[in-house]
Write an enzyme that holds these catalytic residues in place. Structure first.
Site, PDB file in Angstrom:
ATOM      1  N   CYS A  52      19.954  26.248 -69.752  1.00  0.00           N
ATOM      2  CA  CYS A  52      18.558  26.266 -70.144  1.00  0.00           C
ATOM      3  C   CYS A  52      17.852  27.424 -69.469  1.00  0.00           C
ATOM      4  O   CYS A  52      18.158  27.797 -68.344  1.00  0.00           O
ATOM      5  CB  CYS A  52      17.813  24.978 -69.806  1.00  0.00           C
ATOM      6  SG  CYS A  52      18.554  23.506 -70.477  1.00  0.00           S
TER       7      CYS A  52
ATOM      8  N   ARG B  26      21.390  31.443 -71.875  1.00  0.00           N
ATOM      9  CA  ARG B  26      21.509  30.235 -71.050  1.00  0.00           C
ATOM     10  C   ARG B  26      21.518  28.957 -71.890  1.00  0.00           C
ATOM     11  O   ARG B  26      21.678  27.852 -71.350  1.00  0.00           O
ATOM     12  CB  ARG B  26      20.352  30.159 -70.052  1.00  0.00           C
ATOM     13  CG  ARG B  26      20.211  31.384 -69.168  1.00  0.00           C
ATOM     14  CD  ARG B  26      19.035  31.236 -68.244  1.00  0.00           C
ATOM     15  NE  ARG B  26      19.236  30.153 -67.310  1.00  0.00           N
ATOM     16  CZ  ARG B  26      19.875  30.249 -66.171  1.00  0.00           C
ATOM     17  NH1 ARG B  26      20.380  31.402 -65.801  1.00  0.00           N
ATOM     18  NH2 ARG B  26      20.012  29.206 -65.387  1.00  0.00           N
TER      19      ARG B  26
ATOM     20  N   TRP C  13      19.978  24.083 -73.567  1.00  0.00           N
ATOM     21  CA  TRP C  13      21.390  23.742 -73.770  1.00  0.00           C
ATOM     22  C   TRP C  13      21.484  22.257 -73.422  1.00  0.00           C
ATOM     23  O   TRP C  13      21.329  21.862 -72.263  1.00  0.00           O
ATOM     24  CB  TRP C  13      22.282  24.571 -72.856  1.00  0.00           C
ATOM     25  CG  TRP C  13      23.748  24.336 -73.099  1.00  0.00           C
ATOM     26  CD1 TRP C  13      24.516  24.928 -74.050  1.00  0.00           C
ATOM     27  CD2 TRP C  13      24.617  23.460 -72.370  1.00  0.00           C
ATOM     28  NE1 TRP C  13      25.815  24.468 -73.962  1.00  0.00           N
ATOM     29  CE2 TRP C  13      25.901  23.562 -72.934  1.00  0.00           C
ATOM     30  CE3 TRP C  13      24.429  22.586 -71.285  1.00  0.00           C
ATOM     31  CZ2 TRP C  13      26.987  22.838 -72.472  1.00  0.00           C
ATOM     32  CZ3 TRP C  13      25.511  21.860 -70.824  1.00  0.00           C
ATOM     33  CH2 TRP C  13      26.787  21.997 -71.414  1.00  0.00           C
TER      34      TRP C  13
ATOM     35  N   ASN D 244      15.183  22.851 -65.944  1.00  0.00           N
ATOM     36  CA  ASN D 244      16.601  23.230 -66.035  1.00  0.00           C
ATOM     37  C   ASN D 244      17.329  22.463 -64.942  1.00  0.00           C
ATOM     38  O   ASN D 244      16.905  22.494 -63.783  1.00  0.00           O
ATOM     39  CB  ASN D 244      16.717  24.750 -65.810  1.00  0.00           C
ATOM     40  CG  ASN D 244      18.152  25.197 -65.665  1.00  0.00           C
ATOM     41  OD1 ASN D 244      19.055  24.595 -66.236  1.00  0.00           O
ATOM     42  ND2 ASN D 244      18.366  26.250 -64.912  1.00  0.00           N
ATOM     43  N   GLY D 245      18.416  21.778 -65.301  1.00  0.00           N
ATOM     44  CA  GLY D 245      19.152  20.990 -64.310  1.00  0.00           C
ATOM     45  C   GLY D 245      19.382  19.588 -64.838  1.00  0.00           C
ATOM     46  O   GLY D 245      19.257  19.339 -66.040  1.00  0.00           O
TER      47      GLY D 245
ATOM     48  N   GLU E 248      43.419  33.880 -70.332  1.00  0.00           N
ATOM     49  CA  GLU E 248      42.101  34.463 -70.590  1.00  0.00           C
ATOM     50  C   GLU E 248      41.976  34.883 -72.058  1.00  0.00           C
ATOM     51  O   GLU E 248      40.934  34.664 -72.679  1.00  0.00           O
ATOM     52  CB  GLU E 248      41.878  35.651 -69.636  1.00  0.00           C
ATOM     53  CG  GLU E 248      40.586  36.411 -69.854  1.00  0.00           C
ATOM     54  CD  GLU E 248      39.318  35.589 -69.737  1.00  0.00           C
ATOM     55  OE1 GLU E 248      39.383  34.421 -69.299  1.00  0.00           O
ATOM     56  OE2 GLU E 248      38.246  36.092 -70.111  1.00  0.00           O
TER      57      GLU E 248
ATOM     58  N   LYS F 170      39.137  33.440 -74.656  1.00  0.00           N
ATOM     59  CA  LYS F 170      38.204  34.311 -75.406  1.00  0.00           C
ATOM     60  C   LYS F 170      38.231  33.971 -76.887  1.00  0.00           C
ATOM     61  O   LYS F 170      37.194  33.861 -77.521  1.00  0.00           O
ATOM     62  CB  LYS F 170      38.554  35.790 -75.223  1.00  0.00           C
ATOM     63  CG  LYS F 170      38.209  36.443 -73.921  1.00  0.00           C
ATOM     64  CD  LYS F 170      36.743  36.682 -73.671  1.00  0.00           C
ATOM     65  CE  LYS F 170      36.153  35.534 -72.918  1.00  0.00           C
ATOM     66  NZ  LYS F 170      36.148  35.571 -71.506  1.00  0.00           N
TER      67      LYS F 170
ATOM     68  N   GLU G  11      36.660  30.514 -77.606  1.00  0.00           N
ATOM     69  CA  GLU G  11      35.239  30.506 -77.277  1.00  0.00           C
ATOM     70  C   GLU G  11      34.371  31.100 -78.382  1.00  0.00           C
ATOM     71  O   GLU G  11      33.309  30.555 -78.695  1.00  0.00           O
ATOM     72  CB  GLU G  11      35.112  31.344 -75.996  1.00  0.00           C
ATOM     73  CG  GLU G  11      33.822  31.286 -75.292  1.00  0.00           C
ATOM     74  CD  GLU G  11      33.875  31.999 -73.944  1.00  0.00           C
ATOM     75  OE1 GLU G  11      34.713  32.891 -73.728  1.00  0.00           O
ATOM     76  OE2 GLU G  11      33.020  31.662 -73.103  1.00  0.00           O
TER      77      GLU G  11
ATOM     78  N   HIS H   2      60.050  24.108 -74.403  1.00  0.00           N
ATOM     79  CA  HIS H   2      60.106  22.723 -73.917  1.00  0.00           C
ATOM     80  C   HIS H   2      59.150  21.816 -74.686  1.00  0.00           C
ATOM     81  O   HIS H   2      58.723  20.789 -74.167  1.00  0.00           O
ATOM     82  CB  HIS H   2      59.813  22.691 -72.416  1.00  0.00           C
ATOM     83  CG  HIS H   2      60.877  23.395 -71.620  1.00  0.00           C
ATOM     84  ND1 HIS H   2      62.135  22.865 -71.443  1.00  0.00           N
ATOM     85  CD2 HIS H   2      60.881  24.594 -71.006  1.00  0.00           C
ATOM     86  CE1 HIS H   2      62.871  23.707 -70.726  1.00  0.00           C
ATOM     87  NE2 HIS H   2      62.132  24.765 -70.455  1.00  0.00           N
TER      88      HIS H   2
ATOM     89  N   LYS I  84      25.840  30.610 -71.075  1.00  0.00           N
ATOM     90  CA  LYS I  84      26.518  31.511 -70.152  1.00  0.00           C
ATOM     91  C   LYS I  84      26.561  30.962 -68.732  1.00  0.00           C
ATOM     92  O   LYS I  84      27.578  30.977 -68.075  1.00  0.00           O
ATOM     93  CB  LYS I  84      25.834  32.869 -70.152  1.00  0.00           C
ATOM     94  CG  LYS I  84      26.518  33.848 -69.211  1.00  0.00           C
ATOM     95  CD  LYS I  84      26.431  35.243 -69.706  1.00  0.00           C
ATOM     96  CE  LYS I  84      27.328  36.174 -68.928  1.00  0.00           C
ATOM     97  NZ  LYS I  84      28.738  36.053 -69.347  1.00  0.00           N
TER      98      LYS I  84
HETATM   99  C1  AGP Z   1      33.677  32.995 -69.943  1.00  0.00           C
HETATM  100  O1  AGP Z   1      33.842  33.674 -71.134  1.00  0.00           O
HETATM  101  C2  AGP Z   1      32.995  31.749 -69.987  1.00  0.00           C
HETATM  102  N1  AGP Z   1      31.846  31.760 -70.770  1.00  0.00           N
HETATM  103  C3  AGP Z   1      33.011  30.828 -68.799  1.00  0.00           C
HETATM  104  O2  AGP Z   1      34.310  30.335 -68.725  1.00  0.00           O
HETATM  105  C4  AGP Z   1      32.589  31.358 -67.412  1.00  0.00           C
HETATM  106  O3  AGP Z   1      33.527  32.271 -66.955  1.00  0.00           O
HETATM  107  C5  AGP Z   1      32.457  30.178 -66.434  1.00  0.00           C
HETATM  108  O4  AGP Z   1      31.454  29.323 -66.897  1.00  0.00           O
HETATM  109  C6  AGP Z   1      32.171  30.615 -65.024  1.00  0.00           C
HETATM  110  O5  AGP Z   1      30.964  31.285 -64.921  1.00  0.00           O
HETATM  111  P1  AGP Z   1      30.604  32.102 -63.621  1.00  0.00           P
HETATM  112  O6  AGP Z   1      31.610  33.203 -63.502  1.00  0.00           O
HETATM  113  O7  AGP Z   1      29.220  32.608 -63.854  1.00  0.00           O
HETATM  114  O8  AGP Z   1      30.698  31.167 -62.452  1.00  0.00           O
END
Ligand code: AGP
Length: 607
Positions: free
Chosen positions: A2, A27, A74, A100-101, A480, A484, A487, A503, A602
């Site tokens: 948020c 956010r 969010w 936010n929280g 990774e 990506k 996501e 396996h 994010k």
């Molecule tokens: C990455 O593409 C993600 N959106 C997510 O996994 C991110 O890396 C994770 O939330 C950690 O965030 P930070 O590095 O700000 O702690």
């Protein structure tokens, strides 16, 4: 999660609030709303959907207002909807709050308020806040806010607008980020700096347990006990342009293409002659020798960087390293003590799980090094030492340039520890440092092949599943790459240790399943090549990735992507770039929003 904004001054509030929210949409973006004071009334406009929907709904309304708060959400408690969108008001409509929280005790507070005749309309945890304020208010807004904070458990950053105090905003921070912008007879509240950068570079970064009172004549700070707080002004060094797309269609693409620069900034100032020098880590060689173990803690992409850090530290420093997901770490009574060196990795420096893990580690007496991208973030402030990744502002939800600089930081840290421990011969360190200096240019060479990746993306566009395989460091990069793709393109993607596929998971391979095989680790080259053959024997479609000049994969893979030659240990830094580009181009081809993928935000500032 948020984004919060607030404005008080002489200009029209609505455009400033909307502009700030635009910068904070990373956010959260499932609904948005604003509340302003106009004609002695709190006026509210909220709506489900992206900010653009709110903007349209608002039209030219509230144009006389010079004070207000806004929110982009969010969802955590209560699905995205008009009624659950912030701001929330009390029964009388005299207080409006954005938050936010998570208010962890909101259910008991709801019951407590209901017994006192309050009507809660939404499913959110937030709505208890304005009702509590209504309950405690007796003419003094700051005092009422203070009393509310005493009733709360959990994390909260909030901004309060009150009908009774038309020239005042109150901001509160506990465990969720919040900053105050100091303009010329105008003041701002925001979850993050980009929201206010167009108007001022002077900020107060609030600490946990602090309240800010913004009025026309200035900003007063106090703690939750009401004691005045004195704070240095933090002057933001980077400019507003960093928060713009600079001609790219998406922030993600811009950030992918910024990686050579990000690597240069993160690496080069830390390489002196043939050594790594980390002035920011205040540890002597004697102190380093005394550490028996390293524990790396992070989430998501940063966790994947941690996996690479483990391999490098174990290989070069010869001490055991564990990597833990931050949300698991603190609930499993981790075995750490003063002999454990803890490294936390976080782009934002605000991830609630990682911050909680950091605090847990410190509680056990461990020394904590933070690897983060945000100067002055909570994680940076709580750690003993900070190694900044100079990626620059990262806006796209999918992390790219921050990840690559996290990898660079892992290499730097591993070499720094190896130098102190004397665990690597000087010649070997020199060889690695020389290879490090070439990386930014080589990253550019990989980016120059973006056109080829775009073509390869057409194979993935119709796919429902995809696999990424590799051994050793290649496996960590595969994780990774799969994250990506999931996501931002919503294709189900999994990363497997190449030798593990047989396996069980190989049962899922069909002619419609694209497989990316990373083959950059010399010691396991032949083994991974055999695993590609196994996939081919089941009709899978394979893209292999190896170094330029190596033709061997052409015999087994359908397509080969070539990387510039580097050391095996540094290959992840180059190998991830085509995977990022692939995810981006597949996402675009499937009509997804690469910068704002569904269900995500994010900065995850809730546990
Ligand atoms: C990455 O593409 C993600 N959106 C997510 O996994 C991110 O890396 C994770 O939330 C950690 O965030 P930070 O590095 O700000 O702690």
């Amino acid at each position: 999660m948020c984004g919060i904004v607030g404005y008080i001054g002489k200009q029209q509030a609505v455009p400033i609030l909307l502009d700030g929210l635009k910068k904070l949409e990373y956010r959260g973006y499932d609904s948005a709303g604003i509340a302003v004071l106009e004609e002695s009334e709190i006026k509210l406009c909220k709506s489900l959907g992206r900010l653009a929907v709110l903007e349209e709904k608002l039209g030219q309304d509230f144009s006389a207002a010079t004070c207000g708060v806004g929110h982009t959400r969010w969802a955590t408690h209560g699905r995205p909807s008009d009624v659950n969108a912030h701001p929330h008001c009390d029964c009388t409509g005299k207080f409006a709050i954005v938050h936010n929280g998570i208010i962890e005790n909101y259910i008991e507070l709801k019951e407590w308020l209901a017994e006192r005749g309050h009507h809660i309309l939404s499913e959110t945890d937030t709505e208890v806040l304005p009702h509590l304020l209504e309950h405690f208010y007796a003419g003094d807004l700051e005092e009422a806010v203070r009393l509310v904070t005493e009733k709360l458990r959990g994390a909260f950053a909030m901004a309060v607008l009150s009908y009774n105090h038309p020239q005042k905003l109150v901001a509160v921070r506990k465990d969720s980020p919040l900053i105050i912008g100091l303009g010329d007879e105008e003041y701002f509240i925001a979850s993050d700096i980009p929201a206010i950068l167009k108007y001022t570079r002077k900020t107060y970064i609030l600490d946990d347990g602090e309240i800010a009172v913004l009025q026309e004549d200035g900003v007063r700070l106090m703690d939750f006990q009401g004691k005045p707080v004195h704070k240095e002004i933090y002057e933001v060094k980077w400019d507003a342009q960093a928060a713009e797309k600079g001609g790219y269609e998406h922030f993600m693409l811009k950030e992918i293409f910024e990686q050579p620069r990000a690597l240069r900034d993160t690496l080069l100032s830390r390489l002196e002659n043939d050594l790594v020098v980390l002035q920011e880590i205040d540890l002597t060689a004697e102190e380093i020798i005394h550490y028996q173990r390293v524990v790396i803690v992070a989430c998501g992409t940063a966790y994947h960087a941690g996996l690479i850090g483990k391999t490098l530290i174990e290989r070069w420093v010869r001490i055991p390293v564990e990597v833990d997901i931050a949300s698991e770490f603190r609930y499993r009574s981790p075995l750490i003590d003063a002999q454990t060196l803890v490294i936390v990795i976080s782009q934002s420096g605000e991830t609630a799980d990682t911050l909680a893990a950091l605090r847990e580690a410190k509680r056990h007496g461990a020394r904590v090094i933070a690897v983060t991208n945000v100067v002055g973030s909570s994680i940076a402030r709580d750690a003993d030492d900070v190694l900044y990744t100079w990626a620059g502002l990262e806006i796209a939800v999918a992390s790219t340039k921050a990840y690559i600089t996290q990898l660079a930081a892992m290499v730097l840290l591993a070499l720094f520890l190896a130098e102190a421990k004397g665990s690597l011969p000087e010649e070997r360190i020199k060889e690695i440092v020389t290879a490090l200096r070439q990386l930014p240019g080589q990253a550019q060479e990989v980016l120059d092949q973006a056109g080829l990746v775009r073509q390869l993306a057409t194979v993935f566009q119709p796919a429902e599943d995809a696999f990424f395989i590799g051994r050793g460091l290649d496996w960590s990069v595969a994780l990774e790459g799969a994250l990506k793709l999931k996501e931002i393109s919503y294709i189900h993607a999994e990363a497997y240790a190449a030798g593990e596929l047989k396996h069980g998971t190989i049962a899922l391979i069909t002619k419609d399943t694209p497989v990316i095989a990373l083959v950059t680790q010399h010691d396991v080259y032949e083994k991974t090549k055999s695993n590609i053959e196994e996939v081919k024997a089941r009709d899978g479609w394979v893209i292999g990735m190896t170094y330029v000049g190596d033709q061997r994969l052409e015999k087994v893979a359908d397509q080969v992507f070539y990387l510039p030659k580097t050391l095996s240990e540094l290959a992840p830094i180059l190998a991830v770039i085509p995977l990022q580009l692939l995810a981006y181009y597949v996402s675009i081809a499937r009509g997804c929003d690469a910068d704002k993928p569904r269900n995500l935000a994010k900065s995850v500032t809730v546990e």
